[in-house]
Write a protein that holds these residues in place. Structure first.
Motif, short mmCIF file in Angstrom:
data_model
loop_
_atom_site.label_atom_id
_atom_site.label_comp_id
_atom_site.label_asym_id
_atom_site.label_seq_id
_atom_site.Cartn_x
_atom_site.Cartn_y
_atom_site.Cartn_z
N GLU A 157 42.43 -128.97 87.22
CA GLU A 157 42.81 -129.29 85.83
C GLU A 157 42.43 -128.16 84.88
OE1 GLU A 157 40.82 -132.98 85.26
OE2 GLU A 157 42.27 -134.12 86.48
N LEU A 158 41.28 -127.54 85.11
CA LEU A 158 40.84 -126.40 84.30
C LEU A 158 41.83 -125.25 84.41
CD1 LEU A 158 38.41 -125.21 82.57
CD2 LEU A 158 37.61 -124.23 84.73
N MET A 159 42.25 -124.94 85.63
CA MET A 159 43.21 -123.87 85.86
C MET A 159 44.56 -124.18 85.23
SD MET A 159 41.79 -121.36 87.57
CE MET A 159 43.10 -120.49 88.43
N GLU A 160 45.02 -125.41 85.38
CA GLU A 160 46.32 -125.79 84.84
C GLU A 160 46.33 -125.74 83.31
OE1 GLU A 160 47.04 -129.58 86.62
OE2 GLU A 160 47.82 -128.71 88.49
N LYS A 161 45.24 -126.15 82.70
CA LYS A 161 45.13 -126.09 81.24
C LYS A 161 45.19 -124.65 80.76
CE LYS A 161 42.17 -127.39 77.35
NZ LYS A 161 40.87 -127.92 76.91
N HIS A 162 44.50 -123.75 81.47
CA HIS A 162 44.52 -122.33 81.11
C HIS A 162 45.94 -121.77 81.19
CE1 HIS A 162 43.00 -118.17 80.85
NE2 HIS A 162 43.97 -117.91 81.71
N LYS A 163 46.65 -122.10 82.27
CA LYS A 163 48.01 -121.60 82.45
C LYS A 163 48.95 -122.11 81.35
CE LYS A 163 47.61 -121.04 87.46
NZ LYS A 163 47.98 -121.59 88.80
N ARG A 164 48.76 -123.37 80.95
CA ARG A 164 49.60 -123.96 79.90
C ARG A 164 49.33 -123.33 78.54
NH1 ARG A 164 48.00 -128.92 81.94
NH2 ARG A 164 46.62 -129.18 80.15
N GLU A 165 48.04 -123.17 78.22
CA GLU A 165 47.66 -122.77 76.87
C GLU A 165 47.52 -121.27 76.67
OE1 GLU A 165 44.15 -124.96 75.92
OE2 GLU A 165 45.14 -126.92 76.04
N ILE A 166 47.17 -120.55 77.74
CA ILE A 166 46.89 -119.11 77.60
C ILE A 166 47.85 -118.27 78.43
CG2 ILE A 166 45.15 -117.30 77.94
CD1 ILE A 166 43.03 -119.46 77.34
N GLY A 167 48.10 -118.68 79.66
CA GLY A 167 49.02 -117.91 80.49
C GLY A 167 48.43 -117.57 81.84
N PRO A 168 48.75 -116.39 82.38
CA PRO A 168 48.33 -116.00 83.73
C PRO A 168 46.81 -115.97 83.90
CG PRO A 168 50.01 -114.51 82.88
CD PRO A 168 49.58 -115.36 81.73
N ILE A 169 46.40 -115.99 85.15
CA ILE A 169 44.98 -115.92 85.49
C ILE A 169 44.40 -114.59 84.99
CG2 ILE A 169 43.34 -115.78 87.40
CD1 ILE A 169 45.21 -117.64 88.96
#
Length: 205
Positions: A157-169
């Motif tokens: 969930e942490l990773m998915e939120k980052h991808k949604r709100e900020i973008g790539p890893i």
């Protein structure tokens, strides 16, 4: 599928063998996997330190130990991994301690992703070769009952939120992910794997 799993098991490593393989390659300035780069080697070195620390600090709860020891059957946890994978470094020491505490109900075996492409192709995550992947095999029947991974729900969930709100890893999410694992203390991995094992035992999977 049975033949693919059997081939992977034949080529698999114990936890101790896996640790030695990664360490020996690092002494040669290499990482596991088909791709070789300075960054992957550096990740492997960092993961060595993480795993050494986790082996000393991770504890398995008495509840989890009891549930593992009371399993009706014997199982193999076949894990797809690589030495450079940060999530694998956080998760493998927990799986090892769970297997050791299971009164031989669980046998942990590890295979390298890039050496087992056929197996990996059956356990993709959203079309990608994300690792680690835990494949739960009933030892007596030799059949796959479930799989888990590449990370606990909270970390996903942490990773998915980052991808949604900020973008790539990026480096920020890598740091945030490591902090999540540190705060979680291995509890999520233990609870999620035990839930899967109970679901198998009571035919809910």
């Amino acid at each position: 599928m049975k033949s693919i799993v059997a081939k992977a098991l034949f080529n698999s490593h114990s936890y101790t063998e896996y640790r030695k393989l990664v360490t020996d390659l690092l002494l040669e300035g290499k990482s596991t996997g088909n791709e070789q780069s300075e960054s992957l080697t550096n990740y492997s070195k960092l993961n060595e330190t993480r795993m050494n620390r986790l082996e000393k600090t991770i504890t398995i709860s008495e509840t989890v130990i009891s549930k593992l020891q009371n399993l009706d059957n014997h199982y193999i946890w076949l894990v797809i991994s690589e030495g450079w994978c940060g999530d694998a470094a956080q998760i493998l020491p927990i799986l090892n301690k769970m297997a050791l505490a299971s009164d031989k109900k669980v046998d942990l075996r590890i295979v390298l992703r890039d050496e087992n492409e056929e197996l990996m192709s059956h356990y993709l995550t959203n079309g990608g070769r994300a690792i680690p992947k835990v494949i739960v095999i009933c030892k007596e029947a030799g059949i796959v009952r479930a799989d888990w991974g590449p990370r606990p729900k909270g970390a996903t969930e942490l990773m998915e939120k980052h991808k949604r709100e900020i973008g790539p890893i990026d480096e920020k999410i890598k740091t945030d992910l490591q902090l999540w694992y540190l705060a979680d203390k291995g509890i999520s991995v233990q609870e999620e794997l035990v839930e899967i094992m109970e679901n198998i035992q009571y035919n809910r999977l």
